[in-house]
Design an enzyme around this catalytic site. Structure first.
Site, PDB file in Angstrom:
ATOM      1  CE  LYS A 208      46.531  37.974  41.208  1.00 40.97           C
ATOM      2  NZ  LYS A 208      45.652  38.385  40.112  1.00 40.97           N
ATOM      3  CE  LYS A 261      49.797  40.133  40.185  1.00 39.92           C
ATOM      4  NZ  LYS A 261      48.550  40.171  39.495  1.00 39.92           N
TER       5      LYS A 261
END
Ligand code: PBG
Length: 337
Positions: A208, A261
């Site tokens: 992330k 992400k």
């Protein structure tokens, strides 16, 4: 020498042969999207059961009270989506985000209601403190002399474990930690196992990145940090090797599904993860990616339907078989027609 001979085209260079007709294109297509690839993010608010508030930077995305969430859940079943992921929205915030593990909290209540009515729907729950802390950070803040602050890793992990357990007890099908603290996957796995949830899988937001593309989400989740940023725990967008290292670590600690992400600016990371690991890979097409497509389309600058499907197809082609996307219903509808 005649012109024809000079540029005689090799037979194997005629790649257009398989593009000439729709039926041929269908035959050679390498990547296919299905509604079951999509997980729809839903923001559930504890304001009131029929609360409904559109996110200004995400047209078509709402903060919903529980009644609306149940309707969305029914639609998710009808659309044969892979599932939904819940984010809790509450004004019940404090320094340590303690409402995150309240058994009567909004996520916990909502999971119980959904599982009662639609047991066949896969319900994932986002595990993080940022929606529940008064300062909007993903963890517990420790202030050092001189005013410097730090997000205390191990203290935060203890809170995340409580949150994950409360989601498990409510009936979550997939525990999804998005906080990016070190060691949280191992700690959550251990706690789940010790409490009889050894069959409950974890989808780790592993790679992330500290991304500007989360902007609209923070409006949606009411989780903007009131000071500082998230660079001490989310990853530097410049780092691909580090992403592989973090994914490997999370797998070792017990992750069942790993996530990259955002998606579109990180397709190379998705592909590397697909090549290096054999676990299912998820990618999150985040709020900013959605907002860009919506805004350009609203201006007539892009064809929304086309670009939506192309963006999702690219993410799957890169190697993600699970896509968290705010377009889930629209994309599923496109696939039906
Ligand atoms: C943190 C979390 C965020 C998103 C999902 N989980 C925001 C952040 O890290 O600041 C972003 C999702 C999106 O932008 O759509 N709980």
């Amino acid at each position: 020498m005649s012109y024809n001979n000079a540029i005689s085209i090799q037979s194997d260079s005629r790649t257009r042969r398989t593009r000439m007709t729709e039926r041929m294109r269908n035959l050679v297509r390498e990547t296919h999207l299905e509604p079951s690839n999509f997980i729809l993010p839903l923001f559930v608010s504890d304001r009131s059961a029929n609360y409904r508030n559109e996110i200004s930077s995400m047209p078509g995305v709402f903060q919903f009270g529980i009644d609306h969430i149940l309707r969305q859940s029914e639609r998710a079943v009808e659309s044969k989506l892979g599932g939904i992921i819940l984010f809790g929205i509450t004004d019940d915030k404090d320094e340590t985000g303690s409402s995150a593990h309240n058994e009567m909290g909004i996520v916990q209540q909502t999971v119980r209601e959904i599982k009662k009515r639609f047991p066949e729907l896969l319900v994932a729950t986002d595990v993080c403190l940022c929606e529940y802390t008064s300062h909007g950070h993903c963890g517990i803040i420790k202030e050092h002399d001189g005013g410097e602050f730090e997000i205390a890793n191990d203290e935060t992990v203890e809170e995340l474990v409580l949150e994950a357990l409360s989601h498990a007890e409510a009936g979550s099908d997939l525990i999804s930690p998005s906080d990016m603290m070190d060691g949280r996957i191992g700690a959550i796995r251990e706690a789940l196992d010790e409490n009889g949830f050894e069959k409950l899988p974890i989808m780790s937001y592993s790679a992330k990145f500290a991304s500007g593309f989360y902007g609209p989400f923070r409006e949606a989740a009411g989780s903007s940090p009131s000071f500082g940023d998230r660079r001490s725990h989310q990853m530097d967008p410049a780092n691909g090797d580090e992403a592989m290292r973090v994914i490997e670590r999370d797998i070792r600690e017990g992750a069942d599904i790993i996530m990259v992400k955002p998606a579109m600016s990180y397709l190379d990371i998705i592909r590397r993860a697909k090549d290096e690991f054999t676990l299912p890979i998820a990618a999150y097409q985040v709020s900013g990616e959605y907002a860009m497509i919506k805004a350009a389309s609203a201006n007539g600058w892009l064809d929304e339907e086309r670009v939506m499907m192309e963006s999702l197809l690219s993410i799957k082609r890169a190697g993600a078989q699970i896509i968290l996307t705010y377009f889930a219903f629209e994309a599923a509808k496109n696939l039906r027609s």
